[in-house]
Design a protein around this motif. Structure first.
Motif, PDB file in Angstrom:
ATOM      1  N   MET A 148      19.370  13.480 -10.870  1.00 30.53           N
ATOM      2  CA  MET A 148      19.917  12.125 -10.994  1.00 30.53           C
ATOM      3  C   MET A 148      18.895  11.118 -10.482  1.00 30.53           C
ATOM      4  O   MET A 148      18.351  11.297  -9.391  1.00 30.53           O
ATOM      5  N   PRO A 149      18.601  10.094 -11.258  1.00 23.83           N
ATOM      6  CA  PRO A 149      17.654   9.078 -10.777  1.00 23.83           C
ATOM      7  C   PRO A 149      18.116   8.489  -9.459  1.00 23.83           C
ATOM      8  O   PRO A 149      19.307   8.234  -9.253  1.00 23.83           O
ATOM      9  N   ALA A 150      17.180   8.268  -8.580  1.00 22.30           N
ATOM     10  CA  ALA A 150      17.516   7.763  -7.251  1.00 22.30           C
ATOM     11  C   ALA A 150      16.556   6.642  -6.883  1.00 22.30           C
ATOM     12  O   ALA A 150      15.521   6.443  -7.527  1.00 22.30           O
ATOM     13  N   THR A 151      16.920   5.915  -5.854  1.00 26.32           N
ATOM     14  CA  THR A 151      16.019   4.918  -5.287  1.00 26.32           C
ATOM     15  C   THR A 151      15.379   5.526  -4.047  1.00 26.32           C
ATOM     16  O   THR A 151      16.075   5.980  -3.139  1.00 26.32           O
ATOM     17  N   ILE A 152      14.056   5.552  -4.025  1.00 30.06           N
ATOM     18  CA  ILE A 152      13.332   6.244  -2.958  1.00 30.06           C
ATOM     19  C   ILE A 152      12.372   5.280  -2.265  1.00 30.06           C
ATOM     20  O   ILE A 152      11.579   4.601  -2.923  1.00 30.06           O
ATOM     21  N   LEU A 153      12.489   5.215  -0.948  1.00 30.82           N
ATOM     22  CA  LEU A 153      11.605   4.384  -0.138  1.00 30.82           C
ATOM     23  C   LEU A 153      10.423   5.237   0.324  1.00 30.82           C
ATOM     24  O   LEU A 153      10.613   6.295   0.938  1.00 30.82           O
ATOM     25  N   VAL A 154       9.211   4.767   0.030  1.00 32.23           N
ATOM     26  CA  VAL A 154       7.994   5.472   0.424  1.00 32.23           C
ATOM     27  C   VAL A 154       7.301   4.655   1.510  1.00 32.23           C
ATOM     28  O   VAL A 154       6.891   3.512   1.284  1.00 32.23           O
ATOM     29  N   VAL A 155       7.189   5.226   2.707  1.00 36.15           N
ATOM     30  CA  VAL A 155       6.502   4.569   3.818  1.00 36.15           C
ATOM     31  C   VAL A 155       5.232   5.363   4.097  1.00 36.15           C
ATOM     32  O   VAL A 155       5.280   6.456   4.671  1.00 36.15           O
ATOM     33  N   GLU A 156       4.126   4.840   3.655  1.00 34.57           N
ATOM     34  CA  GLU A 156       2.840   5.556   3.719  1.00 34.57           C
ATOM     35  C   GLU A 156       1.734   4.505   3.797  1.00 34.57           C
ATOM     36  O   GLU A 156       1.666   3.611   2.954  1.00 34.57           O
ATOM     37  N   ASP A 157       0.861   4.621   4.799  1.00 30.90           N
ATOM     38  CA  ASP A 157      -0.156   3.581   4.978  1.00 30.90           C
ATOM     39  C   ASP A 157      -1.410   3.811   4.146  1.00 30.90           C
ATOM     40  O   ASP A 157      -2.195   2.890   3.947  1.00 30.90           O
ATOM     41  N   ASP A 158      -1.627   5.022   3.656  1.00 23.37           N
ATOM     42  CA  ASP A 158      -2.781   5.288   2.797  1.00 23.37           C
ATOM     43  C   ASP A 158      -2.453   4.806   1.385  1.00 23.37           C
ATOM     44  O   ASP A 158      -1.585   5.382   0.705  1.00 23.37           O
ATOM     45  N   ALA A 159      -3.156   3.740   0.959  1.00 24.86           N
ATOM     46  CA  ALA A 159      -2.802   3.093  -0.312  1.00 24.86           C
ATOM     47  C   ALA A 159      -2.944   4.040  -1.502  1.00 24.86           C
ATOM     48  O   ALA A 159      -2.114   4.023  -2.421  1.00 24.86           O
ATOM     49  N   ALA A 160      -3.974   4.867  -1.494  1.00 26.61           N
ATOM     50  CA  ALA A 160      -4.193   5.770  -2.625  1.00 26.61           C
ATOM     51  C   ALA A 160      -3.090   6.831  -2.699  1.00 26.61           C
ATOM     52  O   ALA A 160      -2.566   7.129  -3.778  1.00 26.61           O
ATOM     53  N   ILE A 161      -2.746   7.399  -1.537  1.00 30.48           N
ATOM     54  CA  ILE A 161      -1.672   8.401  -1.518  1.00 30.48           C
ATOM     55  C   ILE A 161      -0.345   7.764  -1.910  1.00 30.48           C
ATOM     56  O   ILE A 161       0.433   8.320  -2.686  1.00 30.48           O
ATOM     57  N   ARG A 162      -0.105   6.561  -1.358  1.00 31.12           N
ATOM     58  CA  ARG A 162       1.162   5.871  -1.668  1.00 31.12           C
ATOM     59  C   ARG A 162       1.273   5.616  -3.167  1.00 31.12           C
ATOM     60  O   ARG A 162       2.317   5.823  -3.768  1.00 31.12           O
ATOM     61  N   ARG A 163       0.187   5.153  -3.768  1.00 27.12           N
ATOM     62  CA  ARG A 163       0.214   4.854  -5.199  1.00 27.12           C
ATOM     63  C   ARG A 163       0.474   6.116  -6.013  1.00 27.12           C
ATOM     64  O   ARG A 163       1.233   6.110  -6.982  1.00 27.12           O
ATOM     65  N   MET A 193      14.170   8.664   1.843  1.00 28.74           N
ATOM     66  CA  MET A 193      12.938   8.053   2.347  1.00 28.74           C
ATOM     67  C   MET A 193      11.872   9.133   2.507  1.00 28.74           C
ATOM     68  O   MET A 193      12.129  10.198   3.083  1.00 28.74           O
ATOM     69  N   LEU A 194      10.676   8.851   1.981  1.00 26.77           N
ATOM     70  CA  LEU A 194       9.492   9.674   2.232  1.00 26.77           C
ATOM     71  C   LEU A 194       8.697   8.953   3.308  1.00 26.77           C
ATOM     72  O   LEU A 194       8.268   7.812   3.106  1.00 26.77           O
ATOM     73  N   LEU A 195       8.486   9.606   4.441  1.00 33.91           N
ATOM     74  CA  LEU A 195       8.015   8.904   5.630  1.00 33.91           C
ATOM     75  C   LEU A 195       6.782   9.552   6.233  1.00 33.91           C
ATOM     76  O   LEU A 195       6.822  10.721   6.648  1.00 33.91           O
ATOM     77  N   ASP A 196       5.707   8.783   6.290  1.00 38.61           N
ATOM     78  CA  ASP A 196       4.517   9.216   7.010  1.00 38.61           C
ATOM     79  C   ASP A 196       4.773   9.057   8.509  1.00 38.61           C
ATOM     80  O   ASP A 196       5.573   8.202   8.922  1.00 38.61           O
ATOM     81  N   LEU A 197       4.097   9.846   9.322  1.00 35.15           N
ATOM     82  CA  LEU A 197       4.314   9.755  10.772  1.00 35.15           C
ATOM     83  C   LEU A 197       3.365   8.783  11.449  1.00 35.15           C
ATOM     84  O   LEU A 197       3.757   8.022  12.334  1.00 35.15           O
ATOM     85  N   VAL A 198       2.106   8.806  11.041  1.00 30.42           N
ATOM     86  CA  VAL A 198       1.107   7.951  11.693  1.00 30.42           C
ATOM     87  C   VAL A 198       0.955   6.670  10.894  1.00 30.42           C
ATOM     88  O   VAL A 198       0.400   6.657   9.799  1.00 30.42           O
TER      89      VAL A 198
END
Length: 228
Positions: free
Chosen positions: A1-16, A50-55
């Protein structure tokens, strides 16, 4: 099922890369490139996972996870981090993360984990099987509202599920469209949102809430319903 996902990641390339993969899989995305924005979106936005980076700069992923668990304990979280040490994995899981993926990871693996967590997430049990309100105690297991004078009112399965979802998201307004999607499992285009209003009216009646000036399930103008 399509979902809304929040991505918190400071590396721009990985986030993209993550955002592109999620969108290709049919999901809607929100994004934050630092801890401050991540914290703000985590506590104020509607999302399913939520996909969450730690650092992160300004606030750590652990800080965001702790705050989210206080405000919205049922929201699924997958931690993404280059840290593969056992202590970090254990700490994240003890704080309530649903899964933990160590970088580098493949897009295929990440999407598989996202789908697995989403399948388990929507109707996860609330922290407690009972809910204490001003005038009544709700027993979700028995689908009944019990009042201080010994009287009780039975709730229908749908009324129980609506109340449970509002309880899981206590403190923020929940839109009619979100209730249709998460409780009825249908898109709002297929059903009149009046269905939600009728169930809220029935719940207020059974909970002995004031229909003219409700204090248990309040209407937030332009946003939806909120459990007080």
């Amino acid at each position: 099922m399509p979902a809304t996902i929040l991505v918190v990641e400071d590396d721009a390339a990985i986030r993209r890369g993550i955002l592109d993969a999620l969108k290709f899989a049919g999901h809607t995305t929100l994004e934050a490139g630092d801890g401050e924005k991540g914290m703000k979106l985590a506590l104020s936005s509607h999302f399913d996972l939520m996909l969450l980076d730690l650092v992160l700069p300004h606030a750590s992923g652990f800080d965001i996870l702790k705050a989210l668990r206080r405000e919205r304990p049922g929201t699924p979280v997958i931690i993404l981090s280059a840290r593969g040490e056992e202590n970090d994995r254990v700490r994240g899981l003890r704080l309530g993360a649903d899964d933990y993926v160590v970088k580098p990871f493949s897009v295929r693996e990440l999407l598989a984990r996202v789908e697995a967590v989403l399948r388990r997430a929507p109707e996860r049990q609330p922290v407690s099987e009972t809910l204490t309100l001003t005038a009544a105690t709700i027993d979700f297991g028995q689908s009944v509202a019990r009042f201080d004078n010994g009287e009780s009112a039975e709730l229908s399965e749908r009324e129980r599920d609506v109340l449970r979802y509002l309880a899981l998201n206590r403190g923020r307004p929940v839109s009619r469209e979100e209730l249709l999607q998460r409780v009825w499992h249908i898109e709002n285009k297929q059903t009149e949102t009046r269905t939600v209003d009728m169930h809220i009216a029935n719940l207020r009646h059974k909970l002995r809430d004031d229909a003219e000036s409700p204090r248990v399930i309040v209407t937030v103008r332009g946003k939806g319903y909120q459990l007080a």
